[in-house]
Write a protein that holds these residues in place. Structure first.
Motif, PDB file in Angstrom:
ATOM      1  N   ALA A 106     -24.399  50.089  19.266  1.00  0.00           N
ATOM      2  CA  ALA A 106     -23.690  50.555  18.073  1.00  0.00           C
ATOM      3  C   ALA A 106     -23.619  52.083  18.017  1.00  0.00           C
ATOM      4  CB  ALA A 106     -24.367  50.009  16.824  1.00  0.00           C
ATOM      5  N   LEU A 107     -24.660  52.749  18.501  1.00  0.00           N
ATOM      6  CA  LEU A 107     -24.682  54.215  18.484  1.00  0.00           C
ATOM      7  C   LEU A 107     -23.994  54.827  19.696  1.00  0.00           C
ATOM      8  CD1 LEU A 107     -28.350  54.904  17.246  1.00  0.00           C
ATOM      9  CD2 LEU A 107     -26.249  54.749  15.891  1.00  0.00           C
ATOM     10  N   GLY A 108     -23.544  53.988  20.615  1.00  0.00           N
ATOM     11  CA  GLY A 108     -22.854  54.489  21.799  1.00  0.00           C
ATOM     12  C   GLY A 108     -23.787  55.012  22.868  1.00  0.00           C
ATOM     13  N   LEU A 109     -25.075  54.671  22.789  1.00  0.00           N
ATOM     14  CA  LEU A 109     -26.015  55.118  23.812  1.00  0.00           C
ATOM     15  C   LEU A 109     -25.781  54.398  25.125  1.00  0.00           C
ATOM     16  CD1 LEU A 109     -29.291  55.272  21.668  1.00  0.00           C
ATOM     17  CD2 LEU A 109     -27.550  57.052  22.017  1.00  0.00           C
ATOM     18  N   CYS A 110     -25.151  53.240  25.055  1.00  0.00           N
ATOM     19  CA  CYS A 110     -24.715  52.506  26.238  1.00  0.00           C
ATOM     20  C   CYS A 110     -23.519  51.656  25.832  1.00  0.00           C
ATOM     21  CB  CYS A 110     -25.835  51.637  26.808  1.00  0.00           C
ATOM     22  SG  CYS A 110     -26.372  50.307  25.710  1.00  0.00           S
ATOM     23  N   PRO A 111     -22.694  51.212  26.768  1.00  0.00           N
ATOM     24  CA  PRO A 111     -21.523  50.400  26.427  1.00  0.00           C
ATOM     25  C   PRO A 111     -21.921  49.035  25.879  1.00  0.00           C
ATOM     26  CG  PRO A 111     -21.279  51.389  28.607  1.00  0.00           C
ATOM     27  CD  PRO A 111     -22.704  51.596  28.194  1.00  0.00           C
ATOM     28  N   LEU A 112     -20.985  48.395  25.187  1.00  0.00           N
ATOM     29  CA  LEU A 112     -21.204  47.054  24.670  1.00  0.00           C
ATOM     30  C   LEU A 112     -21.581  46.100  25.801  1.00  0.00           C
ATOM     31  CD1 LEU A 112     -18.299  46.552  22.084  1.00  0.00           C
ATOM     32  CD2 LEU A 112     -20.750  46.608  21.597  1.00  0.00           C
ATOM     33  N   GLY A 113     -22.610  45.310  25.566  1.00  0.00           N
ATOM     34  CA  GLY A 113     -23.038  44.321  26.541  1.00  0.00           C
ATOM     35  C   GLY A 113     -23.931  44.850  27.637  1.00  0.00           C
ATOM     36  N   GLU A 114     -24.200  46.174  27.632  1.00  0.00           N
ATOM     37  CA  GLU A 114     -24.996  46.760  28.719  1.00  0.00           C
ATOM     38  C   GLU A 114     -26.367  47.242  28.275  1.00  0.00           C
ATOM     39  OE1 GLU A 114     -22.860  49.549  31.121  1.00  0.00           O
ATOM     40  OE2 GLU A 114     -21.022  48.341  31.118  1.00  0.00           O
ATOM     41  N   ALA A 115     -26.796  46.802  27.087  1.00  0.00           N
ATOM     42  CA  ALA A 115     -28.090  47.256  26.569  1.00  0.00           C
ATOM     43  C   ALA A 115     -29.247  46.772  27.426  1.00  0.00           C
ATOM     44  CB  ALA A 115     -28.272  46.808  25.123  1.00  0.00           C
ATOM     45  N   GLU A 116     -29.141  45.562  27.973  1.00  0.00           N
ATOM     46  CA  GLU A 116     -30.233  45.060  28.798  1.00  0.00           C
ATOM     47  C   GLU A 116     -30.445  45.946  30.028  1.00  0.00           C
ATOM     48  OE1 GLU A 116     -31.759  40.819  29.535  1.00  0.00           O
ATOM     49  OE2 GLU A 116     -30.140  41.071  30.997  1.00  0.00           O
ATOM     50  N   GLY A 117     -29.373  46.325  30.698  1.00  0.00           N
ATOM     51  CA  GLY A 117     -29.498  47.213  31.843  1.00  0.00           C
ATOM     52  C   GLY A 117     -30.038  48.572  31.451  1.00  0.00           C
ATOM     53  N   PHE A 118     -29.651  49.045  30.261  1.00  0.00           N
ATOM     54  CA  PHE A 118     -30.146  50.316  29.724  1.00  0.00           C
ATOM     55  C   PHE A 118     -31.666  50.268  29.589  1.00  0.00           C
ATOM     56  CE2 PHE A 118     -30.816  52.952  25.771  1.00  0.00           C
ATOM     57  CZ  PHE A 118     -30.511  54.182  26.330  1.00  0.00           C
ATOM     58  N   VAL A 119     -32.174  49.148  29.088  1.00  0.00           N
ATOM     59  CA  VAL A 119     -33.616  48.979  28.917  1.00  0.00           C
ATOM     60  C   VAL A 119     -34.308  48.844  30.268  1.00  0.00           C
ATOM     61  CG1 VAL A 119     -35.412  47.450  27.988  1.00  0.00           C
ATOM     62  CG2 VAL A 119     -33.366  47.937  26.630  1.00  0.00           C
ATOM     63  N   GLU A 120     -33.780  47.999  31.117  1.00  0.00           N
ATOM     64  CA  GLU A 120     -34.425  47.726  32.415  1.00  0.00           C
ATOM     65  C   GLU A 120     -34.479  48.959  33.302  1.00  0.00           C
ATOM     66  OE1 GLU A 120     -32.196  44.431  33.904  1.00  0.00           O
ATOM     67  OE2 GLU A 120     -33.462  42.942  32.886  1.00  0.00           O
ATOM     68  N   SER A 121     -33.517  49.863  33.153  1.00  0.00           N
ATOM     69  CA  SER A 121     -33.492  51.083  33.963  1.00  0.00           C
ATOM     70  C   SER A 121     -34.379  52.191  33.401  1.00  0.00           C
ATOM     71  CB  SER A 121     -32.059  51.603  34.070  1.00  0.00           C
ATOM     72  OG  SER A 121     -31.610  52.107  32.815  1.00  0.00           O
ATOM     73  N   GLY A 122     -34.968  51.961  32.217  1.00  0.00           N
ATOM     74  CA  GLY A 122     -35.769  52.998  31.574  1.00  0.00           C
ATOM     75  C   GLY A 122     -34.929  54.063  30.910  1.00  0.00           C
ATOM     76  N   GLY A 123     -33.665  53.757  30.620  1.00  0.00           N
ATOM     77  CA  GLY A 123     -32.787  54.732  29.987  1.00  0.00           C
ATOM     78  C   GLY A 123     -33.174  55.085  28.576  1.00  0.00           C
ATOM     79  N   ASN A 124     -34.083  54.309  27.971  1.00  0.00           N
ATOM     80  CA  ASN A 124     -34.441  54.491  26.565  1.00  0.00           C
ATOM     81  C   ASN A 124     -35.769  55.207  26.358  1.00  0.00           C
ATOM     82  OD1 ASN A 124     -36.069  52.479  27.575  1.00  0.00           O
ATOM     83  ND2 ASN A 124     -35.790  51.073  25.848  1.00  0.00           N
ATOM     84  N   THR A 125     -36.337  55.802  27.427  1.00  0.00           N
ATOM     85  CA  THR A 125     -37.653  56.423  27.296  1.00  0.00           C
ATOM     86  C   THR A 125     -37.699  57.724  28.091  1.00  0.00           C
ATOM     87  OG1 THR A 125     -40.031  55.981  27.442  1.00  0.00           O
ATOM     88  CG2 THR A 125     -38.656  55.140  29.243  1.00  0.00           C
ATOM     89  N   TYR A 126     -38.862  58.333  28.151  1.00  0.00           N
ATOM     90  CA  TYR A 126     -39.025  59.618  28.827  1.00  0.00           C
ATOM     91  C   TYR A 126     -38.614  59.504  30.290  1.00  0.00           C
ATOM     92  CZ  TYR A 126     -41.666  60.846  24.653  1.00  0.00           C
ATOM     93  OH  TYR A 126     -42.028  61.086  23.348  1.00  0.00           O
ATOM     94  N   GLY A 127     -37.816  60.483  30.724  1.00  0.00           N
ATOM     95  CA  GLY A 127     -37.304  60.472  32.082  1.00  0.00           C
ATOM     96  C   GLY A 127     -36.012  59.711  32.233  1.00  0.00           C
ATOM     97  N   GLY A 128     -35.564  59.053  31.155  1.00  0.00           N
ATOM     98  CA  GLY A 128     -34.328  58.274  31.188  1.00  0.00           C
ATOM     99  C   GLY A 128     -33.182  58.987  30.511  1.00  0.00           C
ATOM    100  N   ARG A 129     -32.179  58.216  30.142  1.00  0.00           N
ATOM    101  CA  ARG A 129     -30.956  58.770  29.559  1.00  0.00           C
ATOM    102  C   ARG A 129     -31.211  59.478  28.230  1.00  0.00           C
ATOM    103  NH1 ARG A 129     -28.172  60.414  26.444  1.00  0.00           N
ATOM    104  NH2 ARG A 129     -26.260  59.647  25.473  1.00  0.00           N
TER     105      ARG A 129
END
Length: 393
Positions: free
Chosen positions: A305-328
């Motif tokens: 919803a905030l545009g931090l990742c595209p629709l439907g791609e939140a799982e990959g965002f989490v699995e890649s560590g994009g949501n924490t230190y060193g990530g996106r």
């Protein structure tokens, strides 16, 4: 419109119900800390907005009178879980419009143990329409309302995009890693993905107990001032509220027949879009985010919803560590509602407290390196969503 600066912030440690001081003592303590942080006394405050959900009318005055009885306008605010950020929204408007040049936003909550529920049962519930849609889409009337709403939203994402339950567990484990560095958080013990998955299953296949935030008591505050006031009184000018938006429900909340919309995905998306447009930036420019993770499921939905990742791609965002230190982008460095706790009226201002320290560079072990732009998302069902963008001034 005047530039609005965050001159001071204050927050007390969050606590379990029954282990806190009374609401008025907590509120006064947080307010005093914000004034001390700014380096100014209560006599300079021209207006105050006090947010709480569970309490009688004029609780705000009871808390603020401990700081002084100066005759200023005190407005009590109740907007469900977005109450604290609604107080912040009103305080910012007062300063930006020139109505007042020094305004205190205060939030506090003295909660009881257990799931949230209605207090007034002799009248129409504001959740009547939400419950009707939820009954149709997910059923499960035996489950407390908040769990039905957000568990149903997580289930919708799982069905639509194939999201795994373990992904929500990863979000909860991440929250605990962040919270261990936050001395004001309620839960500072680190938990693993396995710990989350093996916790009590409160909705089979959809949610474990550790994926839900706990009822919490606490208080937080922010002192907002105009740039002219700050310079006149020698206050700090390093953190600015660059943009802010509040939205309420759209027809899609009920008409989309999707639990993600029922819990405010469109409200969040629209508020975020308005903020990006006001600030002239995009989500790719944000360094750190405090978002409304009342459930791990809602954190995942809110990434999109905030545009931090595209629709439907939140799982990959989490699995890649994009949501924490060193990530996106670092999300909820405070530990979020899941670990820091969720005293409803205080939550939005606790988010402000965290992001202000991030932009000042004073967040200690939680510091996001090079943070210059911060985004805050605070959601209340029923409903209202406030998104605020802070920038180093």
């Amino acid at each position: 419109m005047a530039k609005v600066l965050v001159a001071g912030v204050g927050m007390i440690p969050f606590a379990k119900p029954g282990n806190s001081a009374p609401y008025d003592e907590m509120g006064a303590a947080a307010g005093a800390l914000a004034l001390k942080d700014a380096g100014i006394d209560y006599g300079h405050v021209r207006q105050a907005y006090a947010g709480y959900v569970y309490g009688d009318s004029t609780c705000g005055q009871k808390a603020l009178y401990r700081l002084g009885m100066t005759g200023i306008p005190v407005v009590n605010v109740n907007n469900n879980c977005s109450t604290g950020s609604t107080a912040l929204f009103l305080a910012r408007q007062a300063v930006a419009s020139g109505a007042a040049d020094c305004v205190l936003a205060l939030g506090f909550e003295q909660m009881k143990p257990g799931a949230l529920g209605s207090v007034f049962t002799d009248r129409t519930s504001p959740f009547e329409d939400f419950d009707k849609v939820t009954d149709d889409l997910v059923g499960m009337p035996e489950i407390p309302l908040a769990l039905r709403y957000f568990g149903g939203a997580g289930l919708s994402h799982m069905k639509k995009y194939g999201t795994k339950l373990e992904t929500f567990a990863r979000i909860r484990a991440k929250a605990s890693r962040h919270a261990k560095n936050n001395p004001l958080a309620l839960f500072r013990q680190e938990v693993s993905v396995d710990d989350v998955m093996n916790a009590q299953m409160i909705w089979p296949g959809v949610m474990t107990r550790l994926m839900a935030c706990p009822p919490t008591c606490g208080a937080a505050a922010a002192l907002l001032v105009s740039e002219a006031f700050a310079k006149r009184h020698g206050l700090r000018t390093d953190v600015e509220i660059a943009a802010q938006a509040m939205t309420t429900d759209y027809p899609s909340t009920f008409e989309a027949r999707d639990m993600m919309q029922v819990v405010g995905a469109d409200m969040s998306r629209t508020a975020a879009d308005q903020v990006y447009e006001q600030a002239g930036i995009g989500p790719q420019d944000v360094d750190v985010v405090e978002l409304h993770d009342c459930f791990a499921q809602n954190e995942l939905i809110t990434y999109e919803a905030l545009g931090l990742c595209p629709l439907g791609e939140a799982e990959g965002f989490v699995e890649s560590g994009g949501n924490t230190y060193g990530g996106r982008v670092v999300t909820n460095p405070s530990g979020g509602l899941l670990s820091k706790g969720h005293p409803l009226g205080a939550t939005g201002l606790a988010q402000c407290y965290e992001l202000t320290h991030q932009l000042r560079g004073t967040a200690d072990a939680r510091q996001v390196e090079g943070a210059r732009v911060a985004l805050q998302h605070n959601l209340g069902l029923g409903g209202a969503c406030v998104v605020t963008l802070y920038r180093q001034a």
